[in-house]
Design a protein around this motif. Structure first.
Motif, PDB file in Angstrom:
ATOM      1  N   VAL A  61      -9.668  -1.900  -0.434  1.00  0.00           N
ATOM      2  CA  VAL A  61      -8.557  -2.687   0.127  1.00  0.00           C
ATOM      3  C   VAL A  61      -7.487  -2.915  -0.945  1.00  0.00           C
ATOM      4  O   VAL A  61      -6.297  -2.653  -0.719  1.00  0.00           O
ATOM      5  CB  VAL A  61      -9.051  -4.025   0.707  1.00  0.00           C
ATOM      6  CG1 VAL A  61      -7.881  -4.934   1.069  1.00  0.00           C
ATOM      7  CG2 VAL A  61      -9.941  -3.797   1.927  1.00  0.00           C
ATOM      8  N   PHE A  96      -3.695  -1.314  -1.204  1.00  0.00           N
ATOM      9  CA  PHE A  96      -2.524  -2.186  -1.294  1.00  0.00           C
ATOM     10  C   PHE A  96      -1.614  -1.723  -2.436  1.00  0.00           C
ATOM     11  O   PHE A  96      -0.402  -1.558  -2.252  1.00  0.00           O
ATOM     12  CB  PHE A  96      -2.961  -3.637  -1.504  1.00  0.00           C
ATOM     13  CG  PHE A  96      -1.827  -4.609  -1.502  1.00  0.00           C
ATOM     14  CD1 PHE A  96      -1.456  -5.253  -0.332  1.00  0.00           C
ATOM     15  CD2 PHE A  96      -1.121  -4.903  -2.663  1.00  0.00           C
ATOM     16  CE1 PHE A  96      -0.403  -6.160  -0.316  1.00  0.00           C
ATOM     17  CE2 PHE A  96      -0.078  -5.805  -2.660  1.00  0.00           C
ATOM     18  CZ  PHE A  96       0.284  -6.440  -1.484  1.00  0.00           C
ATOM     19  N   TYR A 138     -11.346  -0.018   5.667  1.00  0.00           N
ATOM     20  CA  TYR A 138     -10.859  -0.786   4.516  1.00  0.00           C
ATOM     21  C   TYR A 138      -9.508  -0.269   4.024  1.00  0.00           C
ATOM     22  O   TYR A 138      -8.667  -1.048   3.561  1.00  0.00           O
ATOM     23  CB  TYR A 138     -11.917  -0.801   3.418  1.00  0.00           C
ATOM     24  CG  TYR A 138     -13.181  -1.459   3.918  1.00  0.00           C
ATOM     25  CD1 TYR A 138     -13.220  -2.832   4.124  1.00  0.00           C
ATOM     26  CD2 TYR A 138     -14.300  -0.702   4.263  1.00  0.00           C
ATOM     27  CE1 TYR A 138     -14.362  -3.442   4.631  1.00  0.00           C
ATOM     28  CE2 TYR A 138     -15.441  -1.307   4.766  1.00  0.00           C
ATOM     29  CZ  TYR A 138     -15.455  -2.679   4.954  1.00  0.00           C
ATOM     30  OH  TYR A 138     -16.572  -3.287   5.471  1.00  0.00           O
ATOM     31  N   ILE A 148      -7.161  -1.868   6.413  1.00  0.00           N
ATOM     32  CA  ILE A 148      -6.966  -3.281   6.074  1.00  0.00           C
ATOM     33  C   ILE A 148      -6.000  -3.410   4.896  1.00  0.00           C
ATOM     34  O   ILE A 148      -5.106  -4.271   4.906  1.00  0.00           O
ATOM     35  CB  ILE A 148      -8.314  -3.961   5.788  1.00  0.00           C
ATOM     36  CG1 ILE A 148      -9.137  -4.058   7.080  1.00  0.00           C
ATOM     37  CG2 ILE A 148      -8.126  -5.344   5.164  1.00  0.00           C
ATOM     38  CD1 ILE A 148     -10.594  -4.455   6.871  1.00  0.00           C
ATOM     39  N   GLY A 149      -6.127  -2.541   3.894  1.00  0.00           N
ATOM     40  CA  GLY A 149      -5.198  -2.558   2.759  1.00  0.00           C
ATOM     41  C   GLY A 149      -3.773  -2.264   3.182  1.00  0.00           C
ATOM     42  O   GLY A 149      -2.824  -2.912   2.728  1.00  0.00           O
ATOM     43  N   THR A 168      -2.580  -2.827   6.146  1.00  0.00           N
ATOM     44  CA  THR A 168      -2.161  -4.010   6.912  1.00  0.00           C
ATOM     45  C   THR A 168      -1.726  -5.140   5.989  1.00  0.00           C
ATOM     46  O   THR A 168      -0.677  -5.762   6.211  1.00  0.00           O
ATOM     47  CB  THR A 168      -3.306  -4.485   7.827  1.00  0.00           C
ATOM     48  OG1 THR A 168      -3.634  -3.423   8.730  1.00  0.00           O
ATOM     49  CG2 THR A 168      -2.906  -5.721   8.608  1.00  0.00           C
ATOM     50  N   PHE A 169      -2.494  -5.406   4.949  1.00  0.00           N
ATOM     51  CA  PHE A 169      -2.122  -6.458   3.993  1.00  0.00           C
ATOM     52  C   PHE A 169      -0.783  -6.134   3.326  1.00  0.00           C
ATOM     53  O   PHE A 169       0.052  -7.013   3.127  1.00  0.00           O
ATOM     54  CB  PHE A 169      -3.203  -6.662   2.940  1.00  0.00           C
ATOM     55  CG  PHE A 169      -4.418  -7.406   3.429  1.00  0.00           C
ATOM     56  CD1 PHE A 169      -4.421  -8.109   4.628  1.00  0.00           C
ATOM     57  CD2 PHE A 169      -5.583  -7.412   2.674  1.00  0.00           C
ATOM     58  CE1 PHE A 169      -5.534  -8.790   5.076  1.00  0.00           C
ATOM     59  CE2 PHE A 169      -6.709  -8.100   3.106  1.00  0.00           C
ATOM     60  CZ  PHE A 169      -6.682  -8.788   4.299  1.00  0.00           C
ATOM     61  N   TYR A 170      -0.583  -4.864   2.977  1.00  0.00           N
ATOM     62  CA  TYR A 170       0.699  -4.475   2.392  1.00  0.00           C
ATOM     63  C   TYR A 170       1.822  -4.694   3.395  1.00  0.00           C
ATOM     64  O   TYR A 170       2.894  -5.198   3.042  1.00  0.00           O
ATOM     65  CB  TYR A 170       0.684  -3.012   1.933  1.00  0.00           C
ATOM     66  CG  TYR A 170       1.971  -2.646   1.238  1.00  0.00           C
ATOM     67  CD1 TYR A 170       2.163  -2.932  -0.105  1.00  0.00           C
ATOM     68  CD2 TYR A 170       3.028  -2.061   1.939  1.00  0.00           C
ATOM     69  CE1 TYR A 170       3.361  -2.638  -0.736  1.00  0.00           C
ATOM     70  CE2 TYR A 170       4.225  -1.762   1.322  1.00  0.00           C
ATOM     71  CZ  TYR A 170       4.385  -2.052  -0.014  1.00  0.00           C
ATOM     72  OH  TYR A 170       5.584  -1.774  -0.632  1.00  0.00           O
ATOM     73  N   ILE A 208       1.972  -6.867   5.788  1.00  0.00           N
ATOM     74  CA  ILE A 208       2.231  -8.310   5.891  1.00  0.00           C
ATOM     75  C   ILE A 208       3.058  -8.773   4.696  1.00  0.00           C
ATOM     76  O   ILE A 208       4.054  -9.494   4.861  1.00  0.00           O
ATOM     77  CB  ILE A 208       0.914  -9.096   6.004  1.00  0.00           C
ATOM     78  CG1 ILE A 208       0.235  -8.806   7.341  1.00  0.00           C
ATOM     79  CG2 ILE A 208       1.153 -10.598   5.824  1.00  0.00           C
ATOM     80  CD1 ILE A 208      -1.212  -9.269   7.416  1.00  0.00           C
ATOM     81  N   ALA A 209       2.672  -8.343   3.483  1.00  0.00           N
ATOM     82  CA  ALA A 209       3.419  -8.727   2.280  1.00  0.00           C
ATOM     83  C   ALA A 209       4.843  -8.197   2.351  1.00  0.00           C
ATOM     84  O   ALA A 209       5.806  -8.899   2.018  1.00  0.00           O
ATOM     85  CB  ALA A 209       2.705  -8.204   1.031  1.00  0.00           C
TER      86      ALA A 209
END
Length: 152
Positions: free
Chosen positions: A8, A12, A78, A81-82, A84-86, A88-89
């Motif tokens: 993850v 990112f 995973y 998910i990474g 997705t987190f990027y 969002i950021a």
């Protein structure tokens, strides 16, 4: 578990380089017809450039679904998910903090945030496909600290 966390986090970090490459060579290249909407003043909340976010979001969704459905491809979940987190950021930084597409009060004394915000403003000084600088989103070289001081 630790390997999944590393996947993850690694994804990112990788996404910043991938986003830089995509922004410089794809968005300011053959896909300028979409990205141009982000470099010109317009009315309304939608930009054709937003299609890139839909593509990245759909990609992350497919990765998560494939990874969660097939054990041998679990690692793709995973990666998704990474991504997705990027995403969002990126959304919080780019659309909320920098471009104020969602109206919130935000002030910072963080040198890091001020540097990446200033780098993005420098990127938007150019309204054409060619000649722009600072293609990153969550990283900007320290030269943008100095540049901000010179511009004031």
């Amino acid at each position: 578990m630790w390997l999944n966390i590393l996947i993850v986090l690694g994804t990112f970090v990788f996404m910043e380089g991938f986003a830089w490459f995509t922004h410089k060579y794809i968005m300011h290249g053959p896909m300028w017809n979409w990205h141009e909407s982000h470099h010109v003043h317009h009315k309304g909340w939608w930009e054709t450039n937003d299609l890139f976010g839909i593509i990245f979001g759909a990609t992350a969704t497919v990765l998560i679904i494939v990874g969660s459905e097939w054990e041998s491809f679990r690692w793709l979940m995973y990666v998704g998910i990474g991504v997705t987190f990027y995403g969002i950021a990126y959304f919080v930084f780019h659309d909320v903090i920098v471009h104020r597409r969602i109206k919130v009060k935000f002030k910072t004394s963080s040198r890091y945030l001020n540097r990446i915000i200033w780098a993005h403003y420098m990127h938007h000084k150019v309204h054409q496909r060619d000649g722009a600088e600072a293609f990153g989103f969550l990283y900007a070289p320290k030269k943008y600290d100095k540049q901000k001081m010179k511009e004031k």
